[in-house]
Design an enzyme around this catalytic site. Structure first.
Site, short mmCIF file in Angstrom:
data_model
loop_
_atom_site.label_atom_id
_atom_site.label_comp_id
_atom_site.label_asym_id
_atom_site.label_seq_id
_atom_site.Cartn_x
_atom_site.Cartn_y
_atom_site.Cartn_z
N CYS A 156 30.53 42.05 40.35
CA CYS A 156 31.76 41.96 42.09
C CYS A 156 30.89 41.46 43.17
O CYS A 156 30.76 39.98 43.39
CB CYS A 156 32.55 42.97 41.69
SG CYS A 156 34.18 42.61 42.52
N ASP A 213 39.37 35.76 34.32
CA ASP A 213 38.89 36.99 35.68
C ASP A 213 40.38 35.81 36.52
O ASP A 213 39.96 34.52 36.61
CB ASP A 213 37.01 36.05 36.06
CG ASP A 213 37.17 37.46 37.41
OD1 ASP A 213 38.25 37.22 38.55
OD2 ASP A 213 36.26 37.42 37.84
N HIS A 245 37.64 40.46 35.12
CA HIS A 245 37.16 40.63 35.35
C HIS A 245 36.24 41.62 35.31
O HIS A 245 36.58 43.18 35.20
CB HIS A 245 37.39 40.52 37.51
CG HIS A 245 37.15 40.66 38.63
ND1 HIS A 245 35.58 39.81 38.75
CD2 HIS A 245 36.28 42.52 38.87
CE1 HIS A 245 35.53 40.73 39.78
NE2 HIS A 245 35.81 41.61 39.98
#
Length: 276
Positions: A156, A213, A245
């Protein structure tokens, strides 16, 4: 949350114990990796303006270990990131995750992502890149790391940093970026995004992204792929069509076991292919 003064952060900053408050409750699928046979725990990394905390794991015996920098999510170096370092160490790596937000605040103690974002927004990229340089220096001088076998992986927020650090440090052998943001608006503290450095990249990076995502549009992934074609890095991007995600985050509802295991296999193969 008040910003921690530099003098105070040097004295008080530590890595998190357990999981970040913002990610409760913890999924029943959470993976726990034993520290048996390892040297694992918190360490202090000397940096330009003092020290930052980090979590380090390495085999208890042996030396000259390949080094893997593990770059945190927005939630800091909490238990999930620490567990990942132990997974690497069980495979023979010296893995280290520096707490890159420690000057700005302890995000692990914040209960909402809306509280965390303003803290993370204050973290300068230049500070992060410098801290990672210092972390490698520590790993070589104070642990048993091999300066000629360097790799990086991040998740991330750390996925974006993985791309940027690969551009900053061409001595890296390889990197794997998990769903890091590729495109964004430049600011004084964050002047570049991965797409800005893609064409000049020399370090081979494997990008692992989710087709579902909602925070990283697929068109930006394709833009990055296109830019990488003109680089000498031979980087690749894999998109898992049904993954959201944070599909590697086994402690969260976003976890997708199939894609996470496949991605981990690809990571290990990528590192081996490039000599780490």
């Amino acid at each position: 949350m008040k910003e921690i003064t530099r003098r105070k952060f040097i004295a008080t900053a530590t890595v998190a114990t357990g999981f970040a408050l913002a990610v409760q409750p913890i999924s029943a699928e959470v993976i726990t990796t034993d520290a048996k046979g390892l040297v694992a725990g918190a360490v202090k990394i000397p940096v330009k303006d003092g020290e930052i905390p980090a979590y380090r794991a390495e085999p208890a015996s042996g030396e000259n270990f390949p080094i893997v920098l593990v770059i945190q999510e927005i939630f800091g170096v909490h238990e999930h990131i620490q567990d990942i370092t132990r997974r690497f160490a069980q495979l023979g790596y010296l893995a280290i995750a520096p707490e890159l937000f420690s000057r700005q605040g302890d995000v692990s103690k914040l209960s909402s992502i809306d509280e965390i974002r303003p803290i993370v927004a204050k973290v300068p990229d230049a500070q992060v890149l410098s801290d990672l340089d210092a972390t490698i220096d520590w790993a070589v001088k104070s642990a048993k790391g091999n300066a000629n076998k360097l790799a990086i992986t991040g998740f991330c927020w750390g996925g974006r940093i993985t791309w940027l650090y690969a551009a900053h440090n061409p001595k890296l052998k390889a990197g794997v970026a998990w769903y890091g943001r590729l495109v964004g608006d430049a600011t004084e503290l964050q002047p570049k995004y991965p797409i800005d450095i893609a064409s000049k990249l020399t370090v081979p990076i494997l990008g692992l992204y989710g087709g579902k995502d909602t925070g990283i549009p697929l068109d930006t992934v394709e833009q990055m792929r296109d830019r990488l074609k003109s680089s000498s890095s031979k980087s690749e991007i894999i998109v898992y069509p049904d993954a959201p995600h944070a599909f590697f985050a086994d402690y969260r509802p976003s976890y997708r076991e199939k894609e996470a295991k496949e991605g981990w296999k690809r990571l290990l193969a990528w590192f081996k292919e490039h000599g780490v």
